[in-house]
Design a protein around this motif. Structure first.
Motif, PDB file in Angstrom:
ATOM      1  N   CYS A  58      58.861  72.612   8.288  1.00 26.64           N
ATOM      2  CA  CYS A  58      57.502  72.057   8.236  1.00 26.64           C
ATOM      3  C   CYS A  58      56.520  72.972   8.965  1.00 26.64           C
ATOM      4  CB  CYS A  58      57.473  70.656   8.845  1.00 26.64           C
ATOM      5  SG  CYS A  58      55.827  69.924   8.791  1.00 26.64           S
ATOM      6  N   HIS A  59      55.685  73.654   8.208  1.00 23.95           N
ATOM      7  CA  HIS A  59      54.676  74.538   8.796  1.00 23.95           C
ATOM      8  C   HIS A  59      53.639  73.747   9.591  1.00 23.95           C
ATOM      9  CE1 HIS A  59      55.366  78.191   5.912  1.00 23.95           C
ATOM     10  NE2 HIS A  59      56.420  77.881   6.646  1.00 23.95           N
ATOM     11  N   ARG A  60      53.324  72.557   9.126  1.00 20.54           N
ATOM     12  CA  ARG A  60      52.316  71.731   9.791  1.00 20.54           C
ATOM     13  C   ARG A  60      52.733  71.395  11.218  1.00 20.54           C
ATOM     14  NH1 ARG A  60      51.985  66.240   9.273  1.00 20.54           N
ATOM     15  NH2 ARG A  60      53.556  66.377   7.630  1.00 20.54           N
ATOM     16  N   PHE A  61      53.994  71.014  11.401  1.00 23.71           N
ATOM     17  CA  PHE A  61      54.502  70.700  12.744  1.00 23.71           C
ATOM     18  C   PHE A  61      54.518  71.955  13.627  1.00 23.71           C
ATOM     19  CE2 PHE A  61      57.316  66.956  11.099  1.00 23.71           C
ATOM     20  CZ  PHE A  61      56.167  66.236  10.825  1.00 23.71           C
ATOM     21  N   LYS A  62      54.926  73.063  13.026  1.00 22.45           N
ATOM     22  CA  LYS A  62      54.993  74.324  13.782  1.00 22.45           C
ATOM     23  C   LYS A  62      53.602  74.768  14.231  1.00 22.45           C
ATOM     24  CE  LYS A  62      59.213  76.088  11.585  1.00 22.45           C
ATOM     25  NZ  LYS A  62      59.777  77.118  10.688  1.00 22.45           N
ATOM     26  N   ILE A  63      52.624  74.607  13.337  1.00 24.03           N
ATOM     27  CA  ILE A  63      51.251  75.002  13.666  1.00 24.03           C
ATOM     28  C   ILE A  63      50.696  74.137  14.788  1.00 24.03           C
ATOM     29  CG2 ILE A  63      48.871  74.951  12.814  1.00 24.03           C
ATOM     30  CD1 ILE A  63      50.373  77.423  11.940  1.00 24.03           C
ATOM     31  N   LEU A  64      50.942  72.827  14.719  1.00 23.64           N
ATOM     32  CA  LEU A  64      50.453  71.926  15.770  1.00 23.64           C
ATOM     33  C   LEU A  64      51.101  72.285  17.112  1.00 23.64           C
ATOM     34  CD1 LEU A  64      48.783  69.541  16.664  1.00 23.64           C
ATOM     35  CD2 LEU A  64      50.615  68.004  15.904  1.00 23.64           C
ATOM     36  N   LYS A  65      52.389  72.573  17.072  1.00 24.35           N
ATOM     37  CA  LYS A  65      53.086  72.990  18.290  1.00 24.35           C
ATOM     38  C   LYS A  65      52.472  74.286  18.833  1.00 24.35           C
ATOM     39  CE  LYS A  65      57.511  74.783  19.953  1.00 24.35           C
ATOM     40  NZ  LYS A  65      58.927  75.083  19.640  1.00 24.35           N
ATOM     41  N   ALA A  66      52.253  75.253  17.949  1.00 26.60           N
ATOM     42  CA  ALA A  66      51.703  76.553  18.364  1.00 26.60           C
ATOM     43  C   ALA A  66      50.301  76.396  18.948  1.00 26.60           C
ATOM     44  CB  ALA A  66      51.670  77.511  17.177  1.00 26.60           C
ATOM     45  N   GLU A  67      49.482  75.548  18.318  1.00 34.50           N
ATOM     46  CA  GLU A  67      48.121  75.317  18.821  1.00 34.50           C
ATOM     47  C   GLU A  67      48.166  74.727  20.229  1.00 34.50           C
ATOM     48  OE1 GLU A  67      43.958  73.010  17.602  1.00 34.50           O
ATOM     49  OE2 GLU A  67      45.768  72.735  16.371  1.00 34.50           O
ATOM     50  N   CYS A  68      49.067  73.771  20.449  1.00 31.21           N
ATOM     51  CA  CYS A  68      49.190  73.155  21.772  1.00 31.21           C
ATOM     52  C   CYS A  68      49.730  74.149  22.803  1.00 31.21           C
ATOM     53  CB  CYS A  68      50.089  71.920  21.703  1.00 31.21           C
ATOM     54  SG  CYS A  68      49.311  70.546  20.835  1.00 31.21           S
ATOM     55  N   LEU A  69      50.649  75.002  22.387  1.00 32.12           N
ATOM     56  CA  LEU A  69      51.155  76.043  23.292  1.00 32.12           C
ATOM     57  C   LEU A  69      50.011  76.971  23.720  1.00 32.12           C
ATOM     58  CD1 LEU A  69      54.540  76.942  21.544  1.00 32.12           C
ATOM     59  CD2 LEU A  69      54.289  75.904  23.800  1.00 32.12           C
ATOM     60  N   ALA A  70      49.137  77.289  22.757  1.00 35.70           N
ATOM     61  CA  ALA A  70      47.985  78.136  23.077  1.00 35.70           C
ATOM     62  C   ALA A  70      47.057  77.427  24.053  1.00 35.70           C
ATOM     63  CB  ALA A  70      47.233  78.498  21.798  1.00 35.70           C
ATOM     64  N   LEU A  71      46.823  76.135  23.832  1.00 32.69           N
ATOM     65  CA  LEU A  71      45.949  75.361  24.717  1.00 32.69           C
ATOM     66  C   LEU A  71      46.565  75.172  26.103  1.00 32.69           C
ATOM     67  CD1 LEU A  71      44.797  72.741  22.071  1.00 32.69           C
ATOM     68  CD2 LEU A  71      43.332  74.432  23.181  1.00 32.69           C
ATOM     69  N   LEU A  72      47.890  75.308  26.193  1.00 32.50           N
ATOM     70  CA  LEU A  72      48.583  75.234  27.484  1.00 32.50           C
ATOM     71  C   LEU A  72      48.672  76.600  28.169  1.00 32.50           C
ATOM     72  CD1 LEU A  72      51.515  72.832  26.488  1.00 32.50           C
ATOM     73  CD2 LEU A  72      49.729  72.326  28.173  1.00 32.50           C
ATOM     74  N   GLY A  73      48.175  77.625  27.480  1.00 29.87           N
ATOM     75  CA  GLY A  73      48.220  78.969  28.062  1.00 29.87           C
ATOM     76  C   GLY A  73      49.541  79.684  27.835  1.00 29.87           C
ATOM     77  N   ARG A  74      50.395  79.136  26.979  1.00 27.51           N
ATOM     78  CA  ARG A  74      51.696  79.766  26.696  1.00 27.51           C
ATOM     79  C   ARG A  74      51.546  80.634  25.435  1.00 27.51           C
ATOM     80  NH1 ARG A  74      55.307  74.357  27.156  1.00 27.51           N
ATOM     81  NH2 ARG A  74      56.942  75.686  26.267  1.00 27.51           N
ATOM     82  N   TYR A  75      50.753  81.697  25.600  1.00 25.89           N
ATOM     83  CA  TYR A  75      50.321  82.488  24.446  1.00 25.89           C
ATOM     84  C   TYR A  75      51.457  83.215  23.714  1.00 25.89           C
ATOM     85  CZ  TYR A  75      46.028  81.524  26.974  1.00 25.89           C
ATOM     86  OH  TYR A  75      45.015  80.899  27.650  1.00 25.89           O
ATOM     87  N   PRO A  76      52.399  83.857  24.422  1.00 25.39           N
ATOM     88  CA  PRO A  76      53.469  84.548  23.681  1.00 25.39           C
ATOM     89  C   PRO A  76      54.267  83.603  22.774  1.00 25.39           C
ATOM     90  CG  PRO A  76      53.441  85.254  25.980  1.00 25.39           C
ATOM     91  CD  PRO A  76      52.511  84.090  25.884  1.00 25.39           C
ATOM     92  N   GLU A  77      54.553  82.392  23.279  1.00 26.92           N
ATOM     93  CA  GLU A  77      55.296  81.422  22.460  1.00 26.92           C
ATOM     94  C   GLU A  77      54.472  81.001  21.247  1.00 26.92           C
ATOM     95  OE1 GLU A  77      57.419  78.260  24.940  1.00 26.92           O
ATOM     96  OE2 GLU A  77      56.138  79.234  26.434  1.00 26.92           O
ATOM     97  N   ALA A  78      53.189  80.746  21.478  1.00 28.64           N
ATOM     98  CA  ALA A  78      52.310  80.318  20.387  1.00 28.64           C
ATOM     99  C   ALA A  78      52.196  81.415  19.329  1.00 28.64           C
ATOM    100  CB  ALA A  78      50.931  79.979  20.943  1.00 28.64           C
ATOM    101  N   GLN A  79      52.025  82.660  19.782  1.00 32.24           N
ATOM    102  CA  GLN A  79      51.901  83.774  18.843  1.00 32.24           C
ATOM    103  C   GLN A  79      53.179  83.971  18.039  1.00 32.24           C
ATOM    104  OE1 GLN A  79      49.915  87.376  19.690  1.00 32.24           O
ATOM    105  NE2 GLN A  79      48.897  86.598  21.519  1.00 32.24           N
ATOM    106  N   SER A  80      54.318  83.763  18.694  1.00 32.99           N
ATOM    107  CA  SER A  80      55.604  83.934  18.019  1.00 32.99           C
ATOM    108  C   SER A  80      55.741  82.944  16.863  1.00 32.99           C
ATOM    109  CB  SER A  80      56.743  83.726  19.031  1.00 32.99           C
ATOM    110  OG  SER A  80      57.987  83.800  18.380  1.00 32.99           O
ATOM    111  N   VAL A  81      55.367  81.688  17.107  1.00 35.38           N
ATOM    112  CA  VAL A  81      55.451  80.656  16.066  1.00 35.38           C
ATOM    113  C   VAL A  81      54.502  81.001  14.912  1.00 35.38           C
ATOM    114  CG1 VAL A  81      55.052  78.220  15.530  1.00 35.38           C
ATOM    115  CG2 VAL A  81      56.127  78.845  17.699  1.00 35.38           C
TER     116      VAL A  81
END
Length: 469
Positions: free
Chosen positions: A150-173
């Motif tokens: 599910c790309h939608r779930f992955k994108i939401l997770k990545a967006e939240c990771l970015a908002l939490l400042g966990r940029y490498p994880e967000a970029q990886s997703v």
């Protein structure tokens, strides 16, 4: 018979887990006999094993169109829907299986899984509105256990990771999704968001623009792009004003920039530090300290803000705070320059805890020899015990103390070697100078040069003059 032979060969490869060959033979079976539901069902199973769920879904749907009673076809369609994150459609498929076979345990379990995914979606939606991004990441991780494609779930997770400042994880997703679908506007937005929050604003704008090309109505990309452009413009205008020496305008522009997006932590940390520099130029040192404090609250690794704040602490004689900041800097970057700054602050701290002889005499630290002598003459006469012989015991004691301190100050500051040691922060008592042994009266006599006694005599109410014996 030919189609069945292809199917049997496909089954053999499937059993060996050679799914690519299995796919090829199931395709041959379908080409030979395109109206057989089980061939599509088998190819759907193979595509699922290859992680190609969208293609598998098409085959599973074709299998149940050909035979609506095909239980495994409905199960595979449901599994594909669930893997792709469409839990509602998946639930309908599993319910259809249970209509055909109410004891089907697999359908019962998968229906529970679909319900669980729907629950995680609802919780995540509420928590996103509450800005509880950690909770959303947790929910999406749980949902992705059942919906790995599910790309939608992955994108939401990545967006939240970015908002939490966990940029490498967000970029990886986001990058994983873009490798599969380079036109995915949501993934492009998240890549831009990571760059934006890492203060790479120009690159971020490029990704936001690309996302809007793919999806012109993408609200988040549109807002982020607008904020990024405004932030970049205000910051650059502030920098130009600062370089021209127009500190008031620079302050206003940095303040306006800080109001654009409170979520952009790294850029705002730099803006606070820039505004702190402006305040230090305007000699608003406490305001400068406050700005630098806000900068390090946002980014506790921001060396420039620590250095700026430490200098402001030095300028306001808050030496303990300056030492603390310089220690933080030196622990992070062990350079000669930072070591020297720390050493200087430590010396000033040590000096601040001793008597300030310059302050006692009322002179500047750069006072000349003549200025020091004049200051001593004035202060010694002002605080001489004889001048206060008619005062209360408490006042006499206080004036005697001040008279002694004035003598100490003159003894140190009038001697170039002692003054140099004092100015460098050395402990004078360690150098054999015991300040308790000083006789202020002897210093006074030596300074005024009188061979006999001396006294203060009244020349009128409250007026005194000094007389040598």
């Amino acid at each position: 018979r030919e189609a069945e032979a292809f199917k049997e060969q496909g089954n053999a490869y499937y059993a060996k887990k050679d799914y690519n060959e299995a796919y090829n033979y199931y395709t041959k079976a379908i080409d030979t006999c395109p109206n057989n539901a089980s061939y599509y069902g088998n190819r759907a199973a193979t595509l699922m094993m290859l992680g190609r769920f969208r293609e598998a879904l098409e085959d599973a749907q074709q299998s149940v169109r050909l035979d609506d009673t095909f239980v495994r076809g409905h199960l595979r369609e449901g599994k594909c829907h669930l893997s792709l994150g469409n839990a509602m459609a998946a639930s309908r498929c599993f319910q259809r299986v249970l209509e055909l076979d109410h004891k089907n345990s697999q359908a019962q379990q998968e229906l529970k899984n679909a319900t669980t995914v729907l629950e995680y979606e609802k919780i995540a939606e509420v928590d996103f509105e509450k800005r509880d991004f950690r909770k959303v990441v947790f929910c999406m991780d749980r949902a992705l256990e059942f919906a790995p494609a599910c790309h939608r779930f992955k994108i939401l997770k990545a967006e939240c990771l970015a908002l939490l400042g966990r940029y490498p994880e967000a970029q990886s997703v986001a990058s994983d999704i873009l490798r599969m679908d380079s036109t995915n506007a949501d993934a492009l937005y998240v890549r831009g968001l990571c760059l934006y929050y890492e203060d790479c604003i120009e690159k971020a704008v490029q990704f936001f623009v690309q996302a809007l090309r793919m999806a012109p109505d993408h609200e988040k990309a549109c807002l982020a792009c607008r904020n990024a452009k405004a932030l970049k413009a205000k910051k650059e205008d502030g920098n130009k004003a600062f370089k021209k020496g127009n500190y008031k305008l620079a302050y206003e522009l940095y303040t306006e920039a800080l109001g654009i997006d409170p979520n952009n932590i790294k850029t705002n940390a730099k803006l606070y530090c820039n505004r702190g520099t402006v305040n230090s130029k305007l000699r608003k040192l406490e305001e400068a300290i406050d700005d630098c404090t806000n900068a390090v609250k946002l980014d506790d690794t921001y060396i420039k803000a620590y250095l700026r704040r430490a200098q402001c602490y030095m300028d306001t004689e808050q030496y303990e705070d300056a030492v603390r900041d310089y220690e933080k800097v030196y622990q992070t970057e062990k350079t000669k320059e930072h070591k020297q700054l720390l050493k200087n602050a430590q010396v000033e701290l040590k000096k601040s805890k001793r008597k300030d002889y310059y302050k006692i005499l009322g002179v500047d630290k750069n006072a000349s020899e003549d200025e020091i002598k004049k200051a001593y003459r004035k202060r010694a006469l002002m605080h001489h015990p004889d001048r206060h012989s008619g005062a209360s015991a408490e006042v006499q004691k206080e004036e005697e103390k001040k008279f002694k301190e004035v003598g100490e100050a003159f003894t140190i500051l009038s001697d170039p070697k002692k003054k140099a040691r004092y100015d460098s922060g050395q402990d004078l008592e360690e150098d054999g100078l015991n300040m308790g042994d000083f006789d202020a009266n002897n210093i006074f006599k030596a300074f005024f040069g009188g061979p006999g006694g001396f006294s203060f005599e009244a020349s009128g109410p409250g007026n005194f003059f000094f007389q040598f014996g």
